[in-house]
Scaffold this motif. Structure first.
Motif, PDB file in Angstrom:
ATOM      1  N   LEU A  38      -3.012  -8.124   9.641  1.00 33.64           N
ATOM      2  CA  LEU A  38      -4.228  -8.235   8.841  1.00 33.64           C
ATOM      3  C   LEU A  38      -4.672  -9.691   8.712  1.00 33.64           C
ATOM      4  N   VAL A  39      -3.718 -10.586   8.524  1.00 32.92           N
ATOM      5  CA  VAL A  39      -4.047 -12.016   8.422  1.00 32.92           C
ATOM      6  C   VAL A  39      -4.651 -12.516   9.729  1.00 32.92           C
ATOM      7  N   ALA A  40      -4.136 -12.003  10.853  1.00 32.09           N
ATOM      8  CA  ALA A  40      -4.633 -12.413  12.170  1.00 32.09           C
ATOM      9  C   ALA A  40      -6.085 -12.005  12.397  1.00 32.09           C
ATOM     10  N   VAL A  41      -6.581 -11.092  11.587  1.00 30.92           N
ATOM     11  CA  VAL A  41      -7.986 -10.682  11.693  1.00 30.92           C
ATOM     12  C   VAL A  41      -8.883 -11.661  10.940  1.00 30.92           C
ATOM     13  N   PHE A  42      -8.460 -12.055   9.735  1.00 35.09           N
ATOM     14  CA  PHE A  42      -9.327 -12.858   8.870  1.00 35.09           C
ATOM     15  C   PHE A  42      -9.259 -14.358   9.158  1.00 35.09           C
ATOM     16  N   GLN A  43      -8.070 -14.897   9.449  1.00 36.74           N
ATOM     17  CA  GLN A  43      -7.942 -16.339   9.592  1.00 36.74           C
ATOM     18  C   GLN A  43      -8.752 -16.926  10.757  1.00 36.74           C
ATOM     19  N   PRO A  44      -8.722 -16.328  11.964  1.00 34.87           N
ATOM     20  CA  PRO A  44      -9.542 -16.917  13.037  1.00 34.87           C
ATOM     21  C   PRO A  44     -11.035 -16.850  12.750  1.00 34.87           C
ATOM     22  N   LEU A  45     -11.491 -15.767  12.095  1.00 26.01           N
ATOM     23  CA  LEU A  45     -12.902 -15.680  11.712  1.00 26.01           C
ATOM     24  C   LEU A  45     -13.254 -16.811  10.749  1.00 26.01           C
ATOM     25  N   LEU A  46     -12.347 -17.063   9.808  1.00 26.86           N
ATOM     26  CA  LEU A  46     -12.546 -18.151   8.863  1.00 26.86           C
ATOM     27  C   LEU A  46     -12.569 -19.490   9.580  1.00 26.86           C
ATOM     28  N   GLY A  47     -11.649 -19.659  10.546  1.00 22.53           N
ATOM     29  CA  GLY A  47     -11.594 -20.905  11.291  1.00 22.53           C
ATOM     30  C   GLY A  47     -12.860 -21.184  12.076  1.00 22.53           C
ATOM     31  N   VAL A  48     -13.407 -20.152  12.700  1.00 20.16           N
ATOM     32  CA  VAL A  48     -14.643 -20.306  13.478  1.00 20.16           C
ATOM     33  C   VAL A  48     -15.791 -20.716  12.568  1.00 20.16           C
ATOM     34  N   VAL A  49     -15.914 -20.067  11.419  1.00 18.14           N
ATOM     35  CA  VAL A  49     -16.991 -20.396  10.471  1.00 18.14           C
ATOM     36  C   VAL A  49     -16.867 -21.842  10.004  1.00 18.14           C
ATOM     37  N   ILE A  50     -15.649 -22.255   9.673  1.00 17.92           N
ATOM     38  CA  ILE A  50     -15.427 -23.625   9.199  1.00 17.92           C
ATOM     39  C   ILE A  50     -15.812 -24.640  10.270  1.00 17.92           C
ATOM     40  N   LEU A  51     -15.420 -24.389  11.510  1.00 18.81           N
ATOM     41  CA  LEU A  51     -15.736 -25.318  12.594  1.00 18.81           C
ATOM     42  C   LEU A  51     -17.236 -25.371  12.886  1.00 18.81           C
ATOM     43  N   LEU A  52     -17.924 -24.257  12.668  1.00 23.16           N
ATOM     44  CA  LEU A  52     -19.375 -24.234  12.903  1.00 23.16           C
ATOM     45  C   LEU A  52     -20.132 -25.056  11.859  1.00 23.16           C
ATOM     46  N   ILE A  53     -19.633 -25.049  10.622  1.00 21.09           N
ATOM     47  CA  ILE A  53     -20.330 -25.790   9.558  1.00 21.09           C
ATOM     48  C   ILE A  53     -19.793 -27.202   9.392  1.00 21.09           C
ATOM     49  N   ALA A  54     -18.656 -27.502   9.999  1.00 21.94           N
ATOM     50  CA  ALA A  54     -18.050 -28.828   9.848  1.00 21.94           C
ATOM     51  C   ALA A  54     -18.795 -29.858  10.675  1.00 21.94           C
ATOM     52  N   ASP A  55     -18.680 -31.091  10.241  1.00 23.32           N
ATOM     53  CA  ASP A  55     -19.304 -32.205  10.949  1.00 23.32           C
ATOM     54  C   ASP A  55     -18.330 -32.710  12.012  1.00 23.32           C
ATOM     55  N   ASN A  56     -18.411 -32.145  13.208  1.00 19.87           N
ATOM     56  CA  ASN A  56     -17.507 -32.526  14.284  1.00 19.87           C
ATOM     57  C   ASN A  56     -17.828 -33.930  14.780  1.00 19.87           C
ATOM     58  N   PRO A  57     -16.806 -34.727  15.093  1.00 20.91           N
ATOM     59  CA  PRO A  57     -17.039 -36.097  15.563  1.00 20.91           C
ATOM     60  C   PRO A  57     -17.674 -36.113  16.950  1.00 20.91           C
ATOM     61  N   ASP A  58     -18.379 -37.200  17.250  1.00 17.89           N
ATOM     62  CA  ASP A  58     -18.973 -37.358  18.579  1.00 17.89           C
ATOM     63  C   ASP A  58     -17.863 -37.537  19.609  1.00 17.89           C
TER      64      ASP A  58
END
Length: 305
Positions: A38-58
């Motif tokens: 169950l954790v394997a379902v939610f954590q990667p989805l959370l990770g993708v969302v965080i990376l999409l909204i995060a300010d990634n370095p150049d």
């Protein structure tokens, strides 16, 4: 906000995560791999969302991103061992043993870097390790040999060691990457480890059973992963970014005390909620052992400051 305050908040929040995990394991799951699936379902989805909204370095540098992702895999492996063991044991006995992980930082430095240990540091290490052994002892009234060492001690020590490496690797990542990016990469890193072990017929069938039965398992996992676990993981990486990883890990490891407090209160209110022993002897034994662990780790890292 100081790294000490953030570390304490991370410890208090992570103990809540363990409470939710144990509730799902004790109240709903029929296999030890149901919760990791169950954790394997939610954590990667959370990770993708965080990376999409995060300010990634150049630009892109492989090793910082690899370190962030690897820290998630190591956290996942440590957590998988802990959850597997927690399936048939009390959460307030399991977690404190894993929380001896800051000790390994000093031991690894001594072996590979030639750093010398003082007598006070050696005493602190022995105290913490003995605390882990004591808390794995189970008191059974009416049995002459009431002190039975938990057979799961060895894998839990392995979980502790893996967790210590995860903290160090995460420190390497957060020194080069923004806080949110490191947090998101770690969430992504949890998924492949959990999936590698949890994608089996039994846990899949169990999850389907829980969904069809409209149990509270799925909502509990969702709330835990998206709110409490997310906050705990973020606070941990935030604290690591602000302070020395060895001292941060020492303070975060005090979640054993928060967990003892939470489980004792819940056990007195509803005995079957977590399947915890609530006799005063068992509570006293856990309190003494947890105090030994936290004291040992505290002495160890005060001596380093």
């Amino acid at each position: 906000m100081s790294w000490v305050t953030v570390s304490v908040l991370a410890a208090a929040t992570s103990a809540v995560v363990n409470i939710f995990d144990k509730r799902v394991i004790h109240g709903f799951a029929s296999t030890p791999l149901t919760l990791p699936l169950l954790v394997a379902v939610f954590q990667p989805l959370l990770g993708v969302v965080i990376l999409l909204i995060a300010d990634n370095p150049d630009g892109f540098s492989f090793w910082p991103y690899f370190s962030g992702f690897s820290s998630g895999m190591l956290f996942g492996l440590s957590g998988l061992i802990m959850v597997w063991t927690m399936f048939r044991n009390e959460v307030s006995r399991i977690v404190p043993i894993v929380q001896t992980f800051p000790v390994f930082t000093v031991l690894v430095a001594f072996v590979f870097l030639g750093e010398q240990l003082t007598m006070l540091q050696l005493f602190a290490i022995v105290l913490a390790v003995l605390g882990g052994i004591v808390i794995s002892v189970k008191y059974e009234p009416g049995i002459s040999r009431s002190n039975l060492i938990n057979k799961s001690l060895a894998p839990l020590i392995l979980s502790s060691f893996v967790l210590s490496v995860a903290y160090v690797v995460q420190k390497l990542a957060v020194t080069s990457l923004p806080l949110l990016v490191t947090h998101g990469l770690r969430s992504l890193g949890l998924a492949p480890v959990f999936c590698a072990f949890a994608i089996r017929k039994e846990p899949i069938d169990d999850v389907i059973r829980l969904i069809k039965g409209r149990t509270m398992a799925l909502p509990l996992v969702m709330i835990n992963e998206l709110i409490f676990a997310n906050c705990s993981l973020f606070l941990t990486v935030w604290a690591i970014s602000l302070g020395p990883v060895s001292l941060v890990s020492a303070i975060v490891s005090t979640r054993s005390l928060f967990l003892l407090l939470y489980t004792t209160i819940l056990g007195l209110i509803a005995k079957e909620f977590l399947g915890e022993e609530i006799s005063w002897i068992s509570v006293l034994l856990k309190l003494v052992a947890t105090t030994m662990i936290v004291s040992g780790i505290g002495i160890l890292f005060i001596s380093e400051s």
